[in-house]
Design a protein around this motif. Structure first.
Motif, PDB file in Angstrom:
ATOM      1  N   ILE A   1      35.871 117.527 -42.428  1.00 46.13           N
ATOM      2  CA  ILE A   1      35.478 118.210 -43.659  1.00 46.13           C
ATOM      3  C   ILE A   1      36.570 118.145 -44.724  1.00 46.13           C
ATOM      4  O   ILE A   1      36.298 118.201 -45.914  1.00 46.13           O
ATOM      5  CB  ILE A   1      35.088 119.669 -43.364  1.00 46.13           C
ATOM      6  CG1 ILE A   1      34.273 120.244 -44.541  1.00 46.13           C
ATOM      7  CG2 ILE A   1      36.308 120.521 -43.040  1.00 46.13           C
ATOM      8  CD1 ILE A   1      33.523 121.492 -44.229  1.00 46.13           C
ATOM      9  N   HIS A   2      37.819 117.995 -44.299  1.00 47.42           N
ATOM     10  CA  HIS A   2      38.931 118.001 -45.237  1.00 47.42           C
ATOM     11  C   HIS A   2      39.093 116.646 -45.924  1.00 47.42           C
ATOM     12  O   HIS A   2      38.711 115.601 -45.383  1.00 47.42           O
ATOM     13  CB  HIS A   2      40.231 118.364 -44.516  1.00 47.42           C
ATOM     14  CG  HIS A   2      40.138 119.627 -43.732  1.00 47.42           C
ATOM     15  ND1 HIS A   2      39.938 120.851 -44.319  1.00 47.42           N
ATOM     16  CD2 HIS A   2      40.184 119.842 -42.385  1.00 47.42           C
ATOM     17  CE1 HIS A   2      39.885 121.790 -43.377  1.00 47.42           C
ATOM     18  NE2 HIS A   2      40.022 121.208 -42.202  1.00 47.42           N
TER      19      HIS A   2
ATOM     20  N   ALA B   1      29.340 118.892 -42.812  1.00 44.02           N
ATOM     21  CA  ALA B   1      29.588 119.784 -41.678  1.00 44.02           C
ATOM     22  C   ALA B   1      28.361 119.889 -40.783  1.00 44.02           C
ATOM     23  O   ALA B   1      28.454 119.800 -39.548  1.00 44.02           O
ATOM     24  CB  ALA B   1      29.995 121.167 -42.183  1.00 44.02           C
TER      25      ALA B   1
ATOM     26  N   ASP C   1      34.395 122.650 -39.087  1.00 43.85           N
ATOM     27  CA  ASP C   1      33.095 122.746 -39.758  1.00 43.85           C
ATOM     28  C   ASP C   1      32.504 124.146 -39.620  1.00 43.85           C
ATOM     29  O   ASP C   1      31.910 124.683 -40.572  1.00 43.85           O
ATOM     30  CB  ASP C   1      32.131 121.708 -39.193  1.00 43.85           C
ATOM     31  CG  ASP C   1      32.543 120.289 -39.558  1.00 43.85           C
ATOM     32  OD1 ASP C   1      33.000 120.082 -40.694  1.00 43.85           O
ATOM     33  OD2 ASP C   1      32.407 119.391 -38.711  1.00 43.85           O
TER      34      ASP C   1
ATOM     35  N   ASN D   1      37.642 111.473 -49.057  1.00 41.72           N
ATOM     36  CA  ASN D   1      36.973 111.909 -47.836  1.00 41.72           C
ATOM     37  C   ASN D   1      36.179 110.743 -47.256  1.00 41.72           C
ATOM     38  O   ASN D   1      35.542 109.999 -48.002  1.00 41.72           O
ATOM     39  CB  ASN D   1      36.032 113.085 -48.123  1.00 41.72           C
ATOM     40  CG  ASN D   1      35.355 113.629 -46.881  1.00 41.72           C
ATOM     41  OD1 ASN D   1      34.286 113.170 -46.494  1.00 41.72           O
ATOM     42  ND2 ASN D   1      35.984 114.599 -46.243  1.00 41.72           N
TER      43      ASN D   1
ATOM     44  N   ASN E   1      30.377 118.952 -48.706  1.00 37.75           N
ATOM     45  CA  ASN E   1      31.027 119.588 -47.555  1.00 37.75           C
ATOM     46  C   ASN E   1      30.005 120.240 -46.634  1.00 37.75           C
ATOM     47  O   ASN E   1      30.094 120.152 -45.410  1.00 37.75           O
ATOM     48  CB  ASN E   1      32.029 120.644 -48.047  1.00 37.75           C
ATOM     49  CG  ASN E   1      33.341 120.037 -48.483  1.00 37.75           C
ATOM     50  OD1 ASN E   1      33.719 118.964 -48.034  1.00 37.75           O
ATOM     51  ND2 ASN E   1      34.038 120.720 -49.371  1.00 37.75           N
ATOM     52  N   THR E   2      29.025 120.906 -47.234  1.00 37.64           N
ATOM     53  CA  THR E   2      28.030 121.629 -46.434  1.00 37.64           C
ATOM     54  C   THR E   2      27.281 120.692 -45.504  1.00 37.64           C
ATOM     55  O   THR E   2      27.189 120.938 -44.289  1.00 37.64           O
ATOM     56  CB  THR E   2      27.039 122.358 -47.352  1.00 37.64           C
ATOM     57  OG1 THR E   2      27.746 123.356 -48.096  1.00 37.64           O
ATOM     58  CG2 THR E   2      25.929 123.013 -46.547  1.00 37.64           C
TER      59      THR E   2
ATOM     60  N   PHE F   1      34.215 126.497 -42.058  1.00 39.18           N
ATOM     61  CA  PHE F   1      33.732 126.300 -43.424  1.00 39.18           C
ATOM     62  C   PHE F   1      32.395 127.004 -43.625  1.00 39.18           C
ATOM     63  O   PHE F   1      32.204 127.735 -44.607  1.00 39.18           O
ATOM     64  CB  PHE F   1      33.587 124.807 -43.719  1.00 39.18           C
ATOM     65  CG  PHE F   1      32.869 124.522 -45.011  1.00 39.18           C
ATOM     66  CD1 PHE F   1      33.536 124.583 -46.219  1.00 39.18           C
ATOM     67  CD2 PHE F   1      31.509 124.222 -45.019  1.00 39.18           C
ATOM     68  CE1 PHE F   1      32.860 124.355 -47.415  1.00 39.18           C
ATOM     69  CE2 PHE F   1      30.831 123.988 -46.210  1.00 39.18           C
ATOM     70  CZ  PHE F   1      31.520 124.054 -47.411  1.00 39.18           C
TER      71      PHE F   1
END
Length: 506
Positions: free
Chosen positions: A89-90, A176, A324, A84, A172-173, A327
């Motif tokens: 986000i992916h 985003a 985002d 990443n 990830n959180t 997610f």
């Protein structure tokens, strides 16, 4: 002609060697030959963003990616690396055949490591990912000890992540949240620019308190242990850097008004500060504010702009941040996207403070904070109006003058002022604003009522002496907006490095 050009470049390199008195090393100056000599050519692959590769239809091409390892798995024949780079986000899957790479290098590719991969973009046979990269070359920029790296492949509480705010953007959180925060910042500037506003940079250090409420942070170079004193024992700020007591601003509004009375349409977007000893999920000591001020706008114009502005920002997020948002919707708040659409698809309800109080009193609800005419509405009251009574955003107007600031224009009843608050679901108040008092006599009388020293805001009063004009404006707390946009429940989680009581880390 070609040989003459090459000769001149060679002469230039020879002169470099003479000046530095270091032996000529061909590899050191090789890029110069690549750029200028057609006989010497080295093709360089440009770095691609993972976001762009995942959207690409051009499989079979060589690509170069750089980023941080999220996970690595595999067997004795093949390794699968999830990479990443923060652009999306992916992750993109890197397929590394073990036989192609040094065993020691592969061992160093662990969660958190930073690497560069050169390879071929191919269609992925795995479900859930359109493409992957077949690695040809891998370079390690920075290793990460798996025994001590705090972000492993497991769930981490938001409280824990606040303790490692220097690393939480890699999750990830928070990736985003920060991308949404950027998108909203860009959209704010774009909206105002496209609507003819000028960005005004108002001071961070100020001698005035625009709101007239709350504690402010003092700015001083005086010795705190031995400050100069006046005969009465008070601190002599005349000896301070600015020759007077100064503080960090809580608002750029008053200065923005000065700009609006010259440029017509202005806005500020900057940091503001409040030294409130409040440790709630809704308060920060350092936060960002967006404050437009508009000459020749009355309270209705002000409400129209606020509604259009908020709808624009949310539409922009829905159109540009969906990965985002999905997610966050799936992980934290499964009503998030639906709630955002409610804002864009509905007209805001507009009613007076007096009407709102009557609705609240007739609701039969038991309130933690009793409501009556003249009391300031709390979040529980605001959310009831939005979420249970109207089921859509609400704009309240015409508040009692006693609970609002000195600069708001008085209504004819001499009891209420032309204030407005925009109320959103889950958040409560998201925007506060008003039509400003442009009449010098009425403004001066109000200042005297509240015992505000004229000497502190003489410059503000001057604008009512020289070419005064009706004008309005509002303030939007940026973190309050991002809280709503992300579905998070704590304001500390929507700013990169939160500043709260007893906390100024990072």
């Amino acid at each position: 002609m070609f040989f003459g050009f090459t000769f001149r470049i060679s002469d230039r390199l020879n002169s470099i060697v003479k000046v530095t008195k270091k032996p000529f090393v061909r590899d050191r100056y090789f890029p110069y030959f690549c750029a200028f000599n057609n006989d010497v050519h080295m093709e360089k692959t440009q770095q691609s963003k993972i976001r762009d590769l995942l959207r690409s239809k051009e499989t079979g091409k060589e690509c170069l990616v750089r980023g941080w390892v999220r996970t690595k798995r595999g067997n004795k024949n093949i390794n699968f690396i999830a990479l990443n780079d923060g652009s999306v986000i992916h992750t993109i899957q890197i397929v590394a055949e073990v036989a192609r790479f040094n065993e020691e290098l592969l061992k160093q590719i662990t969660t958190g490591a930073c690497i560069e991969v050169m390879g071929t973009l191919v269609d992925s046979p795995a479900s859930g990912q359109p493409v992957e990269i077949q690695a040809k070359e891998i370079k390690i920029f920075g290793t990460s000890d798996p025994e001590t790296y705090p972000l492993q492949k497991k769930g981490h509480s938001l409280e824990f992540l606040r303790e490692i705010a220097h690393l939480r953007p890699r999750t990830n959180t928070f990736g985003a949240i920060l991308r949404i925060r950027h998108a909203m910042s860009f959209a704010i500037h774009k909206y105002f620019n496209d609507h003819g506003f000028y960005c005004l940079h108002t001071p961070i250090i100020t001698g005035s308190d625009a709101e007239g409420a709350g504690e402010l942070f003092r700015v001083s170079i005086l010795d705190p242990k031995n400050p100069p004193l006046k005969p009465d024992g008070s601190v002599d700020f005349g000896e301070d850097f600015f020759g007077k007591e100064t503080k960090l601003t809580v608002s750029g509004q008053l200065q923005a008004e000065l700009g609006a009375l010259a440029l017509s349409l202005v806005y500020t977007f900057g940091p503001t500060f409040r030294a409130e000893n409040s440790n709630t999920p809704r308060h920060l000591a350092e936060f960002w504010m967006i404050e437009p001020e508009m000459a020749f706008y009355d309270i209705v114009d002000n409400m129209d702009l606020a509604e259009d502005f908020l709808k624009y920002l949310i539409r922009y997020a829905l159109e540009n941040c969906m990965d985002d948002l999905e997610f966050l919707n799936n992980m934290y708040d499964n009503a998030l996207i639906e709630r955002l659409k409610v804002i864009t698809e509905n007209e805001f309800v507009r009613l007076s403070y007096t009407e709102a109080v009557e609705i609240l009193k007739a609701s039969g609800q038991k309130w933690e904070f009793p409501v009556d005419w003249g009391t300031d509405l709390q979040a529980e009251h605001e959310r009831y109006l939005v979420e249970k009574h109207f089921h859509k955003p609400v704009i309240l107007t015409d508040y009692p003058k006693e609970i609002k600031a000195f600069y708001m224009k008085m209504n004819e009843d001499n009891k209420t002022v032309r204030a407005m608050d925009v109320l959103f679901p889950k958040i409560g108040e998201i925007i506060g604003g008003s039509q400003r008092e442009e009449n010098l006599e009425r403004l001066t009388n109000r200042i005297h009522e509240l015992n505000i020293p004229e000497k502190d805001i003489w410059w503000y009063l001057d604008t009512r002496k020289f070419g005064t004009a009706p004008h309005s404006g509002f303030g939007l707390g940026f973190e309050r907006l991002i809280l709503f946009m992300t579905g998070m429940s704590n304001i500390r989680d929507v700013i990169p490095f939160p500043r709260t009581p007893k906390n100024a880390e990072f």
